[in-house]
Design a protein around this motif. Structure first.
Motif, PDB file in Angstrom:
ATOM      1  N   GLY A  41       0.753  -1.181  -0.036  1.00  0.00           N
ATOM      2  CA  GLY A  41       0.027   0.011   0.049  1.00  0.00           C
ATOM      3  C   GLY A  41       0.780   1.481   0.018  1.00  0.00           C
ATOM      4  O   GLY A  41       0.460   2.175   0.483  1.00  0.00           O
ATOM      5  N   SER A  42       2.110   1.201  -0.451  1.00  0.00           N
ATOM      6  CA  SER A  42       3.027   2.127  -0.416  1.00  0.00           C
ATOM      7  C   SER A  42       2.988   3.131  -1.595  1.00  0.00           C
ATOM      8  O   SER A  42       3.639   4.431  -1.560  1.00  0.00           O
ATOM      9  CB  SER A  42       4.348   1.623  -0.355  1.00  0.00           C
ATOM     10  N   THR A  43       2.296   3.160  -2.512  1.00  0.00           N
ATOM     11  CA  THR A  43       2.510   3.863  -3.994  1.00  0.00           C
ATOM     12  C   THR A  43       2.108   5.318  -3.465  1.00  0.00           C
ATOM     13  O   THR A  43       2.579   6.287  -3.898  1.00  0.00           O
ATOM     14  CB  THR A  43       1.481   3.146  -4.838  1.00  0.00           C
TER      15      THR A  43
ATOM     16  N   ASP B 120      -1.732  -3.573  -2.428  1.00  0.00           N
ATOM     17  CA  ASP B 120      -1.430  -2.291  -3.066  1.00  0.00           C
ATOM     18  C   ASP B 120      -1.784  -2.195  -4.509  1.00  0.00           C
ATOM     19  O   ASP B 120      -0.842  -2.683  -5.644  1.00  0.00           O
ATOM     20  CB  ASP B 120       0.098  -1.770  -2.918  1.00  0.00           C
ATOM     21  N   PRO B 121      -3.050  -1.779  -4.824  1.00  0.00           N
ATOM     22  CA  PRO B 121      -3.731  -1.930  -5.896  1.00  0.00           C
ATOM     23  C   PRO B 121      -2.930  -1.023  -7.319  1.00  0.00           C
ATOM     24  O   PRO B 121      -3.152  -1.362  -8.489  1.00  0.00           O
ATOM     25  CB  PRO B 121      -5.263  -1.655  -5.955  1.00  0.00           C
TER      26      PRO B 121
ATOM     27  N   ASP C  70       0.396  -0.873  -7.409  1.00  0.00           N
ATOM     28  CA  ASP C  70       1.821  -1.617  -7.504  1.00  0.00           C
ATOM     29  C   ASP C  70       1.850  -2.365  -8.876  1.00  0.00           C
ATOM     30  O   ASP C  70       1.325  -3.479  -8.979  1.00  0.00           O
ATOM     31  CB  ASP C  70       2.022  -2.483  -6.520  1.00  0.00           C
ATOM     32  N   GLN C  71       2.224  -1.520  -9.908  1.00  0.00           N
ATOM     33  CA  GLN C  71       2.500  -2.363 -11.183  1.00  0.00           C
ATOM     34  C   GLN C  71       3.107  -3.563 -11.430  1.00  0.00           C
ATOM     35  O   GLN C  71       2.855  -4.390 -12.267  1.00  0.00           O
ATOM     36  CB  GLN C  71       2.994  -1.059 -12.445  1.00  0.00           C
ATOM     37  N   ARG C  72       4.061  -3.624 -10.489  1.00  0.00           N
ATOM     38  CA  ARG C  72       5.057  -4.823 -10.529  1.00  0.00           C
ATOM     39  C   ARG C  72       4.200  -6.239 -10.190  1.00  0.00           C
ATOM     40  O   ARG C  72       4.165  -7.216 -10.494  1.00  0.00           O
ATOM     41  CB  ARG C  72       6.221  -4.545  -9.737  1.00  0.00           C
ATOM     42  N   ALA C  73       3.226  -5.780  -9.208  1.00  0.00           N
ATOM     43  CA  ALA C  73       2.457  -6.969  -8.685  1.00  0.00           C
ATOM     44  C   ALA C  73       1.514  -7.423  -9.851  1.00  0.00           C
ATOM     45  O   ALA C  73       1.272  -8.425 -10.083  1.00  0.00           O
ATOM     46  CB  ALA C  73       1.751  -6.623  -7.344  1.00  0.00           C
ATOM     47  N   ILE C  74       1.001  -6.354 -10.366  1.00  0.00           N
ATOM     48  CA  ILE C  74      -0.269  -6.549 -11.498  1.00  0.00           C
ATOM     49  C   ILE C  74       0.607  -7.256 -12.639  1.00  0.00           C
ATOM     50  O   ILE C  74       0.145  -8.305 -13.223  1.00  0.00           O
ATOM     51  CB  ILE C  74      -0.919  -5.306 -11.912  1.00  0.00           C
ATOM     52  N   TYR C  75       1.829  -6.995 -13.167  1.00  0.00           N
ATOM     53  CA  TYR C  75       2.543  -7.810 -13.995  1.00  0.00           C
ATOM     54  C   TYR C  75       2.768  -9.042 -13.843  1.00  0.00           C
ATOM     55  O   TYR C  75       2.672 -10.019 -14.635  1.00  0.00           O
ATOM     56  CB  TYR C  75       3.839  -6.979 -14.130  1.00  0.00           C
ATOM     57  N   ASP C  76       3.068  -9.427 -12.433  1.00  0.00           N
ATOM     58  CA  ASP C  76       3.110 -10.718 -11.967  1.00  0.00           C
ATOM     59  C   ASP C  76       1.763 -11.542 -12.231  1.00  0.00           C
ATOM     60  O   ASP C  76       1.911 -12.943 -12.665  1.00  0.00           O
ATOM     61  CB  ASP C  76       3.770 -10.802 -10.474  1.00  0.00           C
TER      62      ASP C  76
END
Length: 921
Positions: A437-439, A711-712, A714-720
């Motif tokens: 949730g840090s974005t 963290d919605p 977080d583009q890296r997490a969505i990429y994964d």
């Protein structure tokens, strides 16, 4: 004797006191403590006799074992563990030293068993709750749960880490620790307690006997048998346990609310910590309980103020700040004491650093005195400087204007740097990267920092320290803005602007300081970040990105060759080679893919990580780094040698699992391990183990979703998530492919599962493109997914405009190939679409051959996957001989299989194409 709570507590207290004195002194102690109560004395004597019989039995068992005779398994075993001797009893349990006896491996553990002859289900529920609590508490200062199960007698047992140490107060006495050393040790205990509190666990029985210090001087928090979960779903169990009169505390260390039976919070543990700290510093307890009746406990613990250390006969004196900290920790009202162990620790840290403590409502005079003590030398220097200036002021008045102007600029730069480094980049960036949730916090960071950096750069020329700080600040900022390797905000253009500024300042700085380690590292880091941002976000210039990364590696090599290079700098060198390997393998253009060079870069990175481990064997980052590099080597091997890839990936998982338990839960370790598990699933898929691969893909997907949910943005997490969904769909499709799977009973179910995974991937792609419409990777992925979804719906005869969807995706892919004809990634996606699209009328064998030949040329005929695609394209175009030749050329690039080895997916498909004349006839 009547079994009331008071009698039970008093019996237990006298029993433990008697156990602690020699045999010859026990009778006198029992007589004195029981004050003529014969029933009480008889109960204590009975317990002592039973304890002695148990110890004798354990000793007899050990002698029998040494003589080679067997134990009776029904009485001496707990699962795979053989009990050696009794370690102690307390509350509802007995703890035994045991060892694993099933021959698998050697391990000493502490086995805990319910030690009540008529244990009710309430006790068993309590025991199960302790197991649940311990399973969730993985911390270096908390004794960990090793195993658990049921004995042959049907009783529950816990196998815990065997802690070979001494209680904390004895350790402090035996080692003659100073007050500062005791506080530093106590702070580690606070860290363990705070960790438990963060996991919604209140210990409720913190005392010296539950805090052991092991040989290396670190604490272990023991015995969560009386602990309480703050989860509402489990409150009922604790209430039932207390309702039956089984109080979960040791009176000398219990908080007033425990004695009164009031609700228990984390403040109860901080009270017990206060009692423990008092004991360590004063050598005595803050209260003296002469009896253990409820009346006595209420009077002393709930009403009497704790004794001041100065009032004790020990002769010890405490600093007034420490006395205030103790008094605050021991306040009767929970809301008036330290509410958390972290706040207590914060005040102790302040005391050790000479800062004002929150426990004292200090005056300005108090705070000023603290400041003077901390800065005695600096203030003395300032006074001396002021005196010197006063003496010489008459001779330097003519310089006042110039000096004031320079000082103004210097002070402005210093203030900016101090505000930037102290309150923004240094303290916030690394911390918020680890927090879900840090974005939003990162966006605030960028807004604040940009206001300072550009202004500082104007006045920094010639000032080495300021320029170095600027390079590092611009680099950190660029990473937050758009570096795929970090949590980022997707602003790749802004990131490259910031990183170009960093490099422009750093290059002349290196030219004038060629052997300065800090300067070399700053330039290399900026070059590395610049390469990463351009490579993953600006698809038309990958060769420039690789050039930046090679320059970064060269700069890092200069750094690593200098004497006294630090482990942190060696880790930075390894990171650069890690990224270079990614760029040479993961995606290239115009012949930039170089798999042997990629593996060589990864292995060089491992060499630097091993240099770190030689300097610091316990370095977590190095262990995690080797795991990541080993996983990537396995990834490179996936297409040509998945069996070897599986071995390398398993080694990578071992490295991730070798880090401490606390680090395994960090965001970076969880993500890297999930990626490695996904690679393992890919290796299993290539080896034809579809069911195992699919199960593993689904497990990884759950982890990816948990990270993204935190963290919605977080583009890296969505990429994964997107990558795992694509791989999962492909695995389902392969499981339904008659060329790869002889068992096709579940073909329709697998194809439906593939279609669902692709639909979810398409939704993710659309979401990402709304945020960054220029990202070519997501455009390619969405278009390919649309073709596959439409084709699957055609095959499954599902309702909807399936052909229109396939046409839409194919049109986008054709357009992308025309715009970037040299991109292997785009070309491969488009080729697979045009070969397999449904309905078959949409296929174009002529164009497929053209694209396949281009892809083979771009890969310099060194990639079996491209040669397979070429063979399939020739086959579709009816050019059978060419198909056979391309397939045989691809087979020649694969390693020779050992006898009996499983044929990987690509070998099976190439062999089918090499016999294509049989199929055509």
């Amino acid at each position: 004797m009547e079994p009331t709570t008071e009698n039970l507590l008093l019996t237990e207290a006298i029993f433990h006191e008697a156990r602690a004195v020699p045999d010859e002194a026990r009778n006198e102690l029992i007589k004195t403590r029981c004050k003529g109560n014969r029933s009480l004395a008889a109960e204590v004597h009975s317990l002592l006799e039973a304890c002695k019989a148990e110890e004798n039995e354990a000793a007899s068992c050990r002698l029998e074992s040494e003589a080679g005779r067997k134990f009776a398994p029904e009485s001496k075993r707990a699962g795979p563990y053989l009990l050696d001797r009794l370690l102690g009893r307390g509350g509802m349990g007995a703890v035994y030293l045991a060892h694993r006896a099933d021959g698998h491996f050697e391990l000493k553990v502490a086995i805990k068993l319910i030690d009540l002859p008529l244990a009710s289900e309430v006790f068993r529920d309590r025991f199960r709750q302790e197991r649940q609590i311990l399973a969730g508490l993985q911390h270096p200062y908390i004794a960990r749960l090793v195993d658990g199960g049921v004995t042959q007698d049907g009783e529950l047992y816990l196998a815990m880490e065997y802690v070979d140490g001494v209680p904390i107060h004895r350790f402090c006495e035996e080692q003659h620790l100073s007050a500062r050393q005791q506080l530093e040790l106590f702070l580690r205990v606070c860290e363990a307690v705070q960790f438990a509190h963060q996991n919604l666990v209140v210990h409720r029985d913190l005392k010296p006997d539950n805090i052991f210090i092991v040989e290396d001087g670190t604490p272990r928090l023991l015995d969560f048998g009386t602990a309480k979960l703050l989860s509402p779903s489990l409150v009922g169990q604790g209430n039932e346990f207390t309702r039956l009169g089984l109080m979960s505390f040791t009176p000398q260390y219990a908080s007033p609310e425990q004695v009164l039976g009031n609700p228990i919070t984390t403040a109860s543990d901080t009270y017990s910590l206060g009692v423990l700290l008092y004991l360590l510093l004063a050598g005595a307890l803050p209260y003296e309980l002469k009896e253990f009746t409820t009346e006595e406990m209420v009077r002393v613990i709930c009403n009497e103020p704790p004794r001041k250390v100065q009032a004790l006969d020990s002769g010890k004196r405490l600093d007034s700040d420490l006395e205030a900290i103790l008094q605050k920790a021991l306040r009767k009202e929970p809301q008036q004491r330290y509410l958390t162990a972290e706040r207590l620790a914060s005040d102790l840290h302040a005391y050790l650093e000479g800062k004002p403590v929150a426990a004292r409502q200090g005056t300005i005079r108090y705070r000023a005195a603290k400041f003077i003590r901390r800065h005695t030398l600096g203030l003395a220097s300032a006074i001396l400087l002021a005196t010197t200036l006063a003496a010489g002021i008459a001779g330097v008045l003519w310089q006042a204007k110039v000096a004031n102007e320079e000082r103004r600029k210097s002070d402005a730069r210093s203030a900016d740097l101090r505000q930037l480094s102290d309150s923004l980049l240094s303290e916030l960036d690394e911390a918020i990267k680890q927090l879900p949730g840090s974005t939003g916090a990162q966006k605030l960071l960028i807004t604040r920092v940009l206001e300072h950096l550009d202004r500082m750069a104007k006045d920094a020329r010639g000032d080495r320290l300021t320029e170095l700080d600027l390079v590092n600040a611009y680099t950190q900022l660029g990473n937050i803005q758009g570096n795929t390797y970090d949590q980022n905000l997707g602003d790749s253009a802004g990131a490259m602007t910031s990183l170009d500024k960093a490099i422009a300042i750093a290059q002349p700085l290196v030219a004038s300081n060629p052997d300065d380690r800090d300067v070399l590292e700053a330039l290399a880091n900026a070059q590395e970040s610049r390469s990463e941002v351009e490579y993953w976000n600006v698809t038309e210039k990958p060769q420039e990105a690789i050039a930046y990364m090679k320059a970064s590696a060269a700069t890092y090599d200069r750094l690593a060759a200098l004497p006294n290079v630090t482990p942190a700098q060696l880790l930075a060198v390894s990171r650069a080679y890690n990224t270079l390997g990614d760029q040479l393998w993961a995606r290239g253009s115009a012949g930039l893919v170089d798999l042997p060079a990629a593996i060589a870069a990864y292995r060089k990175g491992i060499d630097f990580e091993n240099r770190v481990l030689r300097l610091e064997p316990g370095n977590v980052r190095a262990r995690r780094g080797i795991g990541t590099l080993q996983m990537k080597i396995g990834s490179v091997e996936l297409d040509t040698d998945p069996a070897q890839a599986l071995k390398d990936i398993e080694i990578a998982l071992q490295y991730f699992d070798s880090v401490p338990e606390a680090d395994r839960k960090s965001l970076i370790t969880v993500r890297n391990r999930a990626i490695t598990e996904r690679k393992k699933a890919m290796a299993l898929e290539e080896l034809g183990e579809h069911a195992r691969a699919i199960r593993l893909f689904e497990e990884v997907l759950q982890i990816d979703r948990q990270i993204a949910a935190a963290d919605p943005n977080d583009q890296r997490a969505i990429y994964d998530i997107g990558v795992t969904l694509q791989d999962t769909a492909r695995s389902y499709e392969d499981a339904a492919n008659p060329l790869l799977n002889s068992s096709l009973e579940d073909r329709r179910r697998n194809l439906l599962s593939a279609e669902r995974s692709l639909e979810e991937f398409a939704a993710v792609s659309e979401q990402m493109l709304r945020q960054n419409s220029a990202n070519e990777d997501w455009k390619v992925g969405l278009a390919q997914a649309q073709v596959r979804i439409g084709s699957l719906r055609q095959v499954l005869h599902l309702p909807g405009e399936s052909e229109a969807l396939s046409r839409k995706g194919l049109a986008v892919l054709k357009d992308l190939v025309e715009k970037d004809p040299g991109s292997e990634a785009v070309l491969d996606s488009a080729l697979q679409a045009i070969l397999k699209i449904e309905p078959a009328s949409l296929r174009d064998p002529r164009l497929a051959v053209e694209w396949a030949e281009r892809g083979v040329a771009l890969s310099h005929r060194k990639t079996p996957k491209w040669l397979l695609s070429l063979a399939q394209a020739y086959h579709a175009a009816g050019q059978i001989e060419k198909a056979r030749a391309a397939a045989k050329e691809g087979l020649a690039l694969l390693p020779v299989l050992p006898p009996g080895a499983t044929k990987p997916r690509i070998r099976r498909l190439l062999e089918i194409e090499s016999r294509t004349e049989l199929l055509s006839s």
